[in-house]
Design an enzyme around this catalytic site. Structure first.
Site, PDB file in Angstrom:
ATOM      1  N   ASP A   1     -51.944 -43.774  20.251  1.00  0.00           N
ATOM      2  CA  ASP A   1     -51.536 -43.905  18.613  1.00  0.00           C
ATOM      3  C   ASP A   1     -52.238 -45.494  18.047  1.00  0.00           C
ATOM      4  OD1 ASP A   1     -49.731 -43.533  16.288  1.00  0.00           O
ATOM      5  OD2 ASP A   1     -48.553 -44.973  16.868  1.00  0.00           O
TER       6      ASP A   1
ATOM      7  N   GLU B   1     -56.069 -41.491  17.524  1.00  0.00           N
ATOM      8  CA  GLU B   1     -55.338 -41.231  16.183  1.00  0.00           C
ATOM      9  C   GLU B   1     -55.847 -42.264  15.306  1.00  0.00           C
ATOM     10  OE1 GLU B   1     -53.432 -42.465  13.195  1.00  0.00           O
ATOM     11  OE2 GLU B   1     -52.339 -43.824  14.434  1.00  0.00           O
TER      12      GLU B   1
ATOM     13  N   ASP C   1     -44.813 -37.412  12.345  1.00  0.00           N
ATOM     14  CA  ASP C   1     -44.719 -38.317  11.352  1.00  0.00           C
ATOM     15  C   ASP C   1     -44.811 -38.006   9.962  1.00  0.00           C
ATOM     16  OD1 ASP C   1     -44.377 -40.623  12.884  1.00  0.00           O
ATOM     17  OD2 ASP C   1     -46.362 -41.218  12.986  1.00  0.00           O
TER      18      ASP C   1
END
Length: 527
Positions: free
Chosen positions: A322, A369, A422
């Site tokens: 991430d 990401e 998300d």
């Protein structure tokens, strides 16, 4: 072949060199966090229901199961079970431990099990109150037992790859459990600053707690790795998730203070993480995690990160990092700031870091990401280490034909999602977007069935040139935003969605067949 010249005869097998046969393997998978699985005790578990999901996933032809971070949510963080606000970078979330499996291991009795409760959204406080005492009871039974399982526990604890983090995590949890302080930098100075005599005294005083803590981590590992093996035996790889940062109130920061941007005297963060203002937030996002002292980390060859990477590759076949852009350049906000507006861009460790990881670990099977504010150095770093980036179809239709998330702008070295954990579910997104954006979708995708927008986006994602296509279980089930997993920058009410009652995967044969047909059509079945 190299010795031949122009006009010479080529070998008989010349036409056997088919470049399409050696093309990159196209794959597909489903994103479903284990907490969302069916389960009798308020949360998904690593037992029979997870096996049923994997059997269903195998039936679809998918070869990927993507999960969110498996770390235990920080219970003092106030973020309702967020796996991105964990207290330990390497520990497993013990609330996922299957109570039924503990009975099979003779660590609990059938009579110990609570009554089954209907599947609703997760209430993490209630789940902890229900399951923690039973898991601790099982752990203590294991510690006080004899035989094969106890021997496995001892071997687990002795392994350098485990002892290097589990002993600090256990001691941290013991002290944290025994104090009213909100954070470790408010502990008494000898414990805060890790004076050897104070730590030894704490280890002795909390020995029973520490032993039980380690046993719980062993039980998590045992159940997870059994599930991991079952998935691999079915031809399914598990893609995990690693937050780039760790929580400030964690064993990781407490035990490695010199590797973070902290006040030398107090241990309080001096610089914290976030992202600057953008189109989505006028004040940016203030995450508040302590930033890494990359210069200090470089001096010992990034040993802390290498251990973390080794742990991740033990739990997963591949994993997403991430906020990958933080390895190229990161936003540093002075601690104490109320927003992320006043920060500074600082250079990350870049290729030097990944070179060190590859030398130590031997591979870098990660997904980068790379959403949000992306600069050329982020793209260059991702490509230099051979990591696929991400593309989200929901981002594709609000501008023009240069939008990088449109199908014709995708790259082979990407993972495409209709939406991620998300984002809104695809149906929830469709119900809220402006009319012009809907019209852009209709024209571009040539919608065949606007009433089934979730599967229109699944079809589009599968058709992408991207080598991986991953869809959320919510989209498979055609669910609206009542099933949304997370809304970024909203602290409460996230991470609670459950897929349904036991037996739900037995009712999804039609969806399995639809997915299988799409995988055949778009060459995403396992080779």
């Amino acid at each position: 072949m190299a010795l031949l010249g122009a006009g010479d005869d080529l070998p008989p097998n010349y036409t056997h060199d088919d470049p399409f046969r050696n093309a990159i393997y196209r794959r597909a998978g489903v994103l479903l966090h284990p907490t969302s699985l069916p389960g009798k005790y308020g949360i998904g578990e690593l037992g029979a229901e997870a096996i049923k999901f994997l059997d269903w996933l195998h039936k679809t032809g998918c070869s990927i199961w993507q999960v969110l971070p498996l770390v235990p949510p920080g219970r003092k963080s106030g973020e309702d079970g967020s796996p991105y606000a964990g207290q330990d970078a390497n520990c497993g979330n013990t609330l996922l431990i299957s109570l039924d499996e503990l009975v099979k291991d003779h660590l609990l009795e059938e009579a110990d099990l609570p009554d089954a409760i209907p599947v609703n959204n997760i209430d993490y406080v209630s789940v902890a109150e229900l399951k923690d005492p039973l898991i601790v009871k099982a752990a203590k039974a294991l510690v006080n037992s004899e035989g094969f399982l106890r021997n496995e526990l001892e071997e687990f604890r002795k392994r350098p790859q485990i002892s290097g983090w589990v002993e600090d995590a256990a001691l941290f949890a013991a002290i944290d459990n025994d104090t009213d302080a909100r954070v470790w930098w408010e502990w008494p100075e000898p414990l805060r600053d890790r004076h050897p005599d104070a730590l030894e005294k704490a280890r002795e005083h909390h020995r029973e707690f520490i032993d039980a803590f380690v046993a719980q981590q062993f039980l998590f590992q045992k159940q997870w790795q059994a599930l991991h093996k079952y998935a691999n035996d079915k031809g399914i790889k598990i893609i995990g998730d690693m937050p780039i940062y760790v929580g400030g109130h964690s064993a990781d920061v407490w035990a490695n203070r010199n590797k973070f941007e902290l006040n030398i005297e107090t241990g309080i963060s001096s610089l914290v993480s976030g992202v600057p203002p953008d189109a989505f937030s006028a004040t940016g996002q203030l995450w508040g995690s302590p930033l890494y002292n990359w210069k200090a980390m470089a001096k010992d060859g990034y040993s802390w990160w290498i251990k973390r990477m080794q742990r991740a590759f033990e739990l997963f076949d591949e994993f997403r990092i991430d906020h990958f852009r933080g390895f190229a350049g990161y936003w540093a906000v002075p601690a104490g700031s109320e927003t992320a507006m006043l920060g500074t861009w600082k250079m990350g460790p870049r290729e030097e870091f990944f070179d060190a990881v590859k030398r130590a670990v031997g591979k870098i099977d990660i997904i980068a990401e790379d959403l949000g504010v992306i600069t050329g150095d982020v793209v260059a770093l991702r490509k230099n280490i051979g990591a696929p980036g991400m593309s989200v179809l929901q981002f594709a239709f609000g501008s023009d034909s240069k939008n990088p998330y449109l199908l014709h702008n995708h790259e082979v070295d990407q993972v495409v999602y209709p939406g991620t954990h998300d984002n809104a579910t695809t149906l929830g997104w469709w119900q809220r977007i402006p009319l012009q954006e809907k019209e852009n979708v209709r024209k571009y995708l040539r919608l065949e069935n606007e009433g089934d927008i979730s599967w229109e986006f699944i079809r589009a994602a599968m058709s992408s040139v991207a080598r991986m296509s991953i869809i959320t279980m919510q989209d498979v089930l055609r669910l609206d935003n009542s099933a949304r997993m997370n809304t970024p920058a909203v602290q409460a009410g996230n991470w609670a969605w459950r897929v349904g009652e036991s037996g739900i995967f037995d009712t999804l044969d039609k969806e399995a067949e639809q997915l299988h047909d799409l995988l055949v059509k778009y060459n995403r079945l396992p080779c």
